[in-house]
Design an enzyme around this catalytic site. Structure first.
Site, short mmCIF file in Angstrom:
data_model
loop_
_atom_site.label_atom_id
_atom_site.label_comp_id
_atom_site.label_asym_id
_atom_site.label_seq_id
_atom_site.Cartn_x
_atom_site.Cartn_y
_atom_site.Cartn_z
N THR A 107 -7.72 -6.16 -61.72
CA THR A 107 -7.99 -6.59 -63.09
C THR A 107 -6.91 -7.53 -63.62
OG1 THR A 107 -8.23 -5.78 -65.36
CG2 THR A 107 -6.84 -4.47 -63.94
N SER A 152 -3.55 0.52 -70.53
CA SER A 152 -4.30 1.78 -70.60
C SER A 152 -4.05 2.53 -69.30
CB SER A 152 -5.81 1.52 -70.75
OG SER A 152 -6.34 1.04 -69.52
N TYR A 199 -6.30 3.48 -67.26
CA TYR A 199 -7.12 2.78 -66.25
C TYR A 199 -6.38 1.56 -65.68
CZ TYR A 199 -9.88 -1.14 -64.76
OH TYR A 199 -10.31 -2.25 -64.09
N HIS A 200 -5.88 0.70 -66.58
CA HIS A 200 -5.20 -0.51 -66.09
C HIS A 200 -3.95 -0.13 -65.29
CE1 HIS A 200 -7.64 -2.48 -69.34
NE2 HIS A 200 -7.69 -3.45 -68.45
N LYS A 251 -4.64 0.36 -61.67
CA LYS A 251 -4.78 -0.90 -60.93
C LYS A 251 -3.40 -1.48 -60.60
CE LYS A 251 -9.31 -1.29 -60.98
NZ LYS A 251 -10.18 -1.52 -59.84
P1 NAD Z 1 -18.96 0.72 -62.45
O1 NAD Z 1 -18.40 1.95 -63.08
O2 NAD Z 1 -20.27 0.22 -62.93
O3 NAD Z 1 -19.07 0.92 -60.87
C1 NAD Z 1 -18.13 1.64 -60.12
C2 NAD Z 1 -18.90 2.39 -59.03
O4 NAD Z 1 -17.95 3.11 -58.22
C3 NAD Z 1 -19.86 3.42 -59.62
O5 NAD Z 1 -21.13 3.27 -59.03
C4 NAD Z 1 -19.22 4.77 -59.26
O6 NAD Z 1 -20.18 5.78 -59.06
C5 NAD Z 1 -18.43 4.42 -58.00
N1 NAD Z 1 -17.27 5.29 -57.77
C6 NAD Z 1 -16.27 5.58 -58.65
N2 NAD Z 1 -15.39 6.42 -58.08
C7 NAD Z 1 -15.84 6.66 -56.82
C8 NAD Z 1 -15.37 7.47 -55.75
N3 NAD Z 1 -14.29 8.24 -55.88
N4 NAD Z 1 -16.08 7.48 -54.60
C9 NAD Z 1 -17.20 6.74 -54.45
N5 NAD Z 1 -17.71 5.97 -55.45
C10 NAD Z 1 -17.02 5.93 -56.62
O7 NAD Z 1 -17.83 -0.41 -62.59
P2 NAD Z 1 -17.96 -1.99 -62.43
O8 NAD Z 1 -18.03 -2.58 -63.77
O9 NAD Z 1 -18.98 -2.31 -61.41
O10 NAD Z 1 -16.53 -2.31 -61.84
C11 NAD Z 1 -16.32 -2.31 -60.44
C12 NAD Z 1 -14.88 -2.65 -60.14
O11 NAD Z 1 -14.58 -3.93 -60.68
C13 NAD Z 1 -13.90 -1.65 -60.76
O12 NAD Z 1 -12.91 -1.31 -59.84
C14 NAD Z 1 -13.32 -2.39 -61.93
O13 NAD Z 1 -12.01 -2.01 -62.15
C15 NAD Z 1 -13.43 -3.85 -61.52
N6 NAD Z 1 -13.59 -4.74 -62.67
C16 NAD Z 1 -14.69 -4.63 -63.49
C17 NAD Z 1 -14.79 -5.47 -64.59
C18 NAD Z 1 -15.95 -5.41 -65.55
O14 NAD Z 1 -15.94 -6.13 -66.57
N7 NAD Z 1 -16.97 -4.61 -65.30
C19 NAD Z 1 -13.79 -6.42 -64.85
C20 NAD Z 1 -12.68 -6.49 -64.00
C21 NAD Z 1 -12.60 -5.64 -62.92
N1 USQ Z 2 -13.02 -5.03 -78.28
C1 USQ Z 2 -13.49 -5.25 -79.56
N2 USQ Z 2 -14.67 -4.67 -79.90
C2 USQ Z 2 -15.41 -3.91 -79.06
C3 USQ Z 2 -14.93 -3.72 -77.74
C4 USQ Z 2 -13.73 -4.28 -77.39
O1 USQ Z 2 -12.86 -5.94 -80.37
O2 USQ Z 2 -16.47 -3.43 -79.46
C5 USQ Z 2 -11.74 -5.64 -77.86
C6 USQ Z 2 -10.75 -4.64 -77.28
O3 USQ Z 2 -9.98 -4.03 -78.31
C7 USQ Z 2 -9.95 -5.53 -76.35
C8 USQ Z 2 -10.97 -6.55 -75.86
O4 USQ Z 2 -12.03 -6.53 -76.81
O5 USQ Z 2 -8.96 -6.22 -77.06
C9 USQ Z 2 -11.51 -6.31 -74.48
O6 USQ Z 2 -12.07 -5.02 -74.40
P1 USQ Z 2 -13.17 -4.67 -73.27
O7 USQ Z 2 -13.62 -3.26 -73.47
O8 USQ Z 2 -14.19 -5.73 -73.24
O9 USQ Z 2 -12.33 -4.84 -71.91
P2 USQ Z 2 -11.21 -3.95 -71.22
O10 USQ Z 2 -11.00 -2.65 -71.88
O11 USQ Z 2 -10.01 -4.83 -71.06
O12 USQ Z 2 -11.81 -3.64 -69.78
C10 USQ Z 2 -12.79 -4.45 -69.12
C11 USQ Z 2 -13.38 -3.64 -67.98
C12 USQ Z 2 -12.27 -3.33 -66.98
C13 USQ Z 2 -11.61 -4.62 -66.53
C14 USQ Z 2 -11.10 -5.42 -67.71
C15 USQ Z 2 -10.67 -6.81 -67.30
O13 USQ Z 2 -13.97 -2.45 -68.47
O14 USQ Z 2 -12.83 -2.66 -65.85
O15 USQ Z 2 -10.52 -4.33 -65.69
O16 USQ Z 2 -12.19 -5.63 -68.64
S1 USQ Z 2 -9.34 -7.39 -68.28
O17 USQ Z 2 -9.66 -7.16 -69.71
O18 USQ Z 2 -9.19 -8.79 -68.03
O19 USQ Z 2 -8.18 -6.62 -67.95
#
Ligand code: NAD
Ligand code: USQ
Length: 406
Positions: free
Chosen positions: A145, A187, A189-190, A193
Site C-alpha cells: 500500500t 492504522s 492495517y497499514h 504492510k
Molecule cells: P478484499 O478484502 O476484497 O480481498 C482479500 C481476499 O483475501 C478476500 O477474499 C479474503 O477472503 C482473502 N483472505 C484474507 N485473509 C486470508 C487468509 N488468511 N487466507 C486466505 N485468504 C485470505 O481486499 P482487496 O480490496 O481485494 O485487496 C487485496 C489486496 O490489495 C490487499 O492486500 C490490500 O491490502 C491491497 N490493496 C487494496 C486496495 C484497495 O483499494 N482495495 C488498495 C491498495 C492495496
Molecule cells: N474518507 C472520507 N470519507 C469517507 C471515507 C474515507 O473522507 O467516507 C477519507 C479518509 O479519512 C482518508 C481517505 O478518505 O483520509 C482515504 O480513505 P479510504 O478508506 O478510501 O482508504 P484507506 O483507509 O487509506 O485504505 C484503502 C484500502 C487499503 C489500501 C489503501 C491505499 O482500503 O487496503 O491499502 O486504500 S492508500 O490509501 O494509498 O494507503
C-alpha cells in the site's frame, strides 16, 4: 505460467484472476473466504450481487472454456496445508492479495487489531517460509500500500520504495546507500504492510526469493473487461463505513441521495488507481521479475492523486449531491500534499485510465443500478482511531453518525 492468486475471491483478486486466466495462464485461486464472513460479522453485503466462488469459476469456464481452480485454504493458520499445496502445484508465480485490508476494520477494537496483525503477518510469513522450504523459485508479487510511506511530503516526490541517503562515515567521508523509504503507517492495517516490507527484505536477502512489492493507492471502479463478460462474473463493491473506500463510497452516496461523507476538512490527499489499471499493473509486474539475489523490487501502483474534498466537489457537481463535512473518526493529518513517482509502470507501458474518463460510467451503471441493495445505516464510518474519538460517536435516525466536534 502457472499462477497462484492468493485472496482471489476479493475485490482486486477476482478481476486479476480473470485477467490472468484470459491471457492464457493457468490460474489457481487460494482464499479462506474470510472476507465473506466479515460481511456477515458487520451485517453488510457487497453492493453488487456476488455468487459463490465456485459458481463464479463455473461461469468463467462456461463463458471462456478456461479453468479457474479454487482451493479453500487459510494462509495464516494452515501452514502445513499451504506448504503441501505449493510442493504439489509448484507455481511459477504467486500473487498475494490475501490480507485483511480495511484500515477502519483494523481499528474497530482490540480484537480487530489482534486479528489483523495475526492474519496479515502470519499469512505473509507462512508464504515466505513455505516458498523457501519447498525450494520453489516462484516470483512473489505482493499487494502492498501507498500508506506505508505515510502521506505527508516535504515538497519532494515519494520514490519507488527506496530513498537514496548519504551517511557520514567515521573518517568524515559520505557514503551513499539506498534504504527502504522510512515507514509511517496510519492504522494497524497499514502497519502490517510495513511489517511485510521487512519480511520481504529479509527473505530476498537471506534466501534469494524473487519478490515484487506493489505499493498500491486506493482502487476505484468495479468492472474490468473480464468481469463485464457475464452478470455472474461481477466484482464485489464495498460501500460500508469499514470496507468502502472513499471514491467508491462517494459514488454510491450520490446515487442514493446521501450527503457525501467528507472526513474533517477533506484536505487529505491520496493516490488512486482504476481497477482495470490495477490488474494491468499486476500483469506488467509479473513480466518484469527480479532475479534471485536482487533486492525486493518496489513499484508505486497509482496513477493520480486527489484531495478528498475535490473528489466530493467533482461528484457533487456531476450529480447534485450534497456534501457533509463530518468530524474525522481517524487520527490523520487534516491536510497534506502528495507527490508520487510512478515512472516504472509508465515505462513498462501502463496507459492510465483517468478519473475524468471513467467516473460517469461507474455512477450510472453500477451505483444507480444496485442502489436498492444499499442499507443506509451501513454508510457512516464509525470506527474510531482512539478512545477519545470513539466517545464522539452517537446514533441518529439514519444510523450511526459522528457528533460535531465542539
Ligand atoms: P478484499 O478484502 O476484497 O480481498 C482479500 C481476499 O483475501 C478476500 O477474499 C479474503 O477472503 C482473502 N483472505 C484474507 N485473509 C486470508 C487468509 N488468511 N487466507 C486466505 N485468504 C485470505 O481486499 P482487496 O480490496 O481485494 O485487496 C487485496 C489486496 O490489495 C490487499 O492486500 C490490500 O491490502 C491491497 N490493496 C487494496 C486496495 C484497495 O483499494 N482495495 C488498495 C491498495 C492495496
Ligand atoms: N474518507 C472520507 N470519507 C469517507 C471515507 C474515507 O473522507 O467516507 C477519507 C479518509 O479519512 C482518508 C481517505 O478518505 O483520509 C482515504 O480513505 P479510504 O478508506 O478510501 O482508504 P484507506 O483507509 O487509506 O485504505 C484503502 C484500502 C487499503 C489500501 C489503501 C491505499 O482500503 O487496503 O491499502 O486504500 S492508500 O490509501 O494509498 O494507503
Amino acid at each position: 505460467m502457472k499462477i497462484a492468486v492468493l485472496g482471489g475471491d476479493g475485490f482486486c483478486g477476482w478481476p486479476t484472476a480473470l485477467h490472468l486466466s484470459d491471457q492464457g495462464h493457468e490460474v489457481h485461486i487460494i482464499d479462506n473466504l474470510s472476507r465473506r464472513w466479515i460481511d456477515t460479522e458487520l451485517g453488510v453485503q457487497s453492493l453488487t450481487p456476488m455468487d459463490s466462488i465456485q459458481e463464479r469459476c463455473r461461469i468463467w469456464k462456461q463463458e471462456t472454456g478456461k479453468t479457474l481452480a479454487f482451493h479453500l485454504l487459510d494462509l495464516a493458520t494452515e501452514y502445513e496445508r499451504l506448504r503441501a499445496w505449493l510442493a504439489e502445484h509448484r507455481p511459477d508465480a504467486v500473487v498475494h492479495f490475501a490480507e485483511q485490508r480495511a484500515a477502519p476494520y483494523s481499528m474497530k477494537s482490540d480484537r480487530h487489531k489482534v486479528y489483523t496483525v495475526n492474519n496479515n503477518v502470519n499469512a505473509t510469513h507462512n508464504l515466505l517460509t513455505a516458498l523457501v522450504e519447498t525450494g520453489i523459485d516462484a516470483h512473489l508479487v505482493h499487494l502492498g500500500t501507498m500508506g506505508v510511506y505515510g502521506y505527508s511530503t516535504i515538497g519532494a516526490a515519494i520514490p519507488e520504495g527506496y530513498l537514496p541517503v548519504g551517511i557520514e562515515t567515521l573518517d568524515g567521508s559520505v557514503k551513499s546507500q539506498d534504504i527502504l523509504y522510512p515507514t509511517r503507517p496510519g492504522s494497524v492495517y497499514h502497519m502490517t504492510k510495513s511489517l511485510d516490507q521487512i519480511l520481504f527484505q529479509f527473505y530476498a536477502q537471506n534466501d534469494g526469493l524473487r519478490i515484487t512489492d506493489l505499493h498500491q493507492g486506493i482502487v476505484w471502479g468495479t468492472h474490468t473487461a473480464q468481469t463485464k463478460r457475464h452478470e455472474q462474473l461481477i466484482n464485489r463493491f464495498d460501500y460500508d463505513g469499514d470496507y468502502g473506500t472513499v471514491l467508491n463510497r462517494f459514488l454510491i452516496q450520490a446515487a442514493i441521495g446521501y450527503p457525501l461523507t467528507v472526513h474533517g476538512t477533506g484536505g487529505q490527499t491520496r493516490a488512486f488507481i482504476h481497477l482495470q489499471d490495477s490488474v494491468r499493473c499486476i500483469e506488467l509486474a509479473l513480466s518484469d521479475a527480479p532475479a534471485a539475489g536482487d533486492k525486493v523490487k518496489i513499484f508505486n501502483q497509482m496513477t493520480e492523486t486527489h484531495r478528498v474534498r475535490d473528489l466530493a466537489e467533482m461528484i457533487a457537481g456531476m450529480t447534485g449531491a450534497e456534501i457533509a463535512y463530518l468530524p474525522n473518526p481517524r487520527k490523520e493529518a487534516e491536510a497534506n500534499d502528495l507527490i508520487v513517482r510512478n515512472d516504472q509502470f509508465l515505462g513498462l507501458g501502463l496507459n492510465p485510465i483517468t478519473l475524468a474518463e471513467g467516473l460517469l460510467e461507474e455512477v450510472v451503471e453500477v451505483a444507480r443500478k444496485y442502489a436498492h441493495r444499499i442499507d443506509r445505516k451501513r454508510v457512516p464510518a464509525v470506527s474510531a482511531w482512539t478512545k477519545d474519538l470513539a466517545s464522539r460517536v452517537e446514533t441518529d435516525p439514519e444510523g450511526t453518525r459522528l457528533k460535531s466536534v465542539s
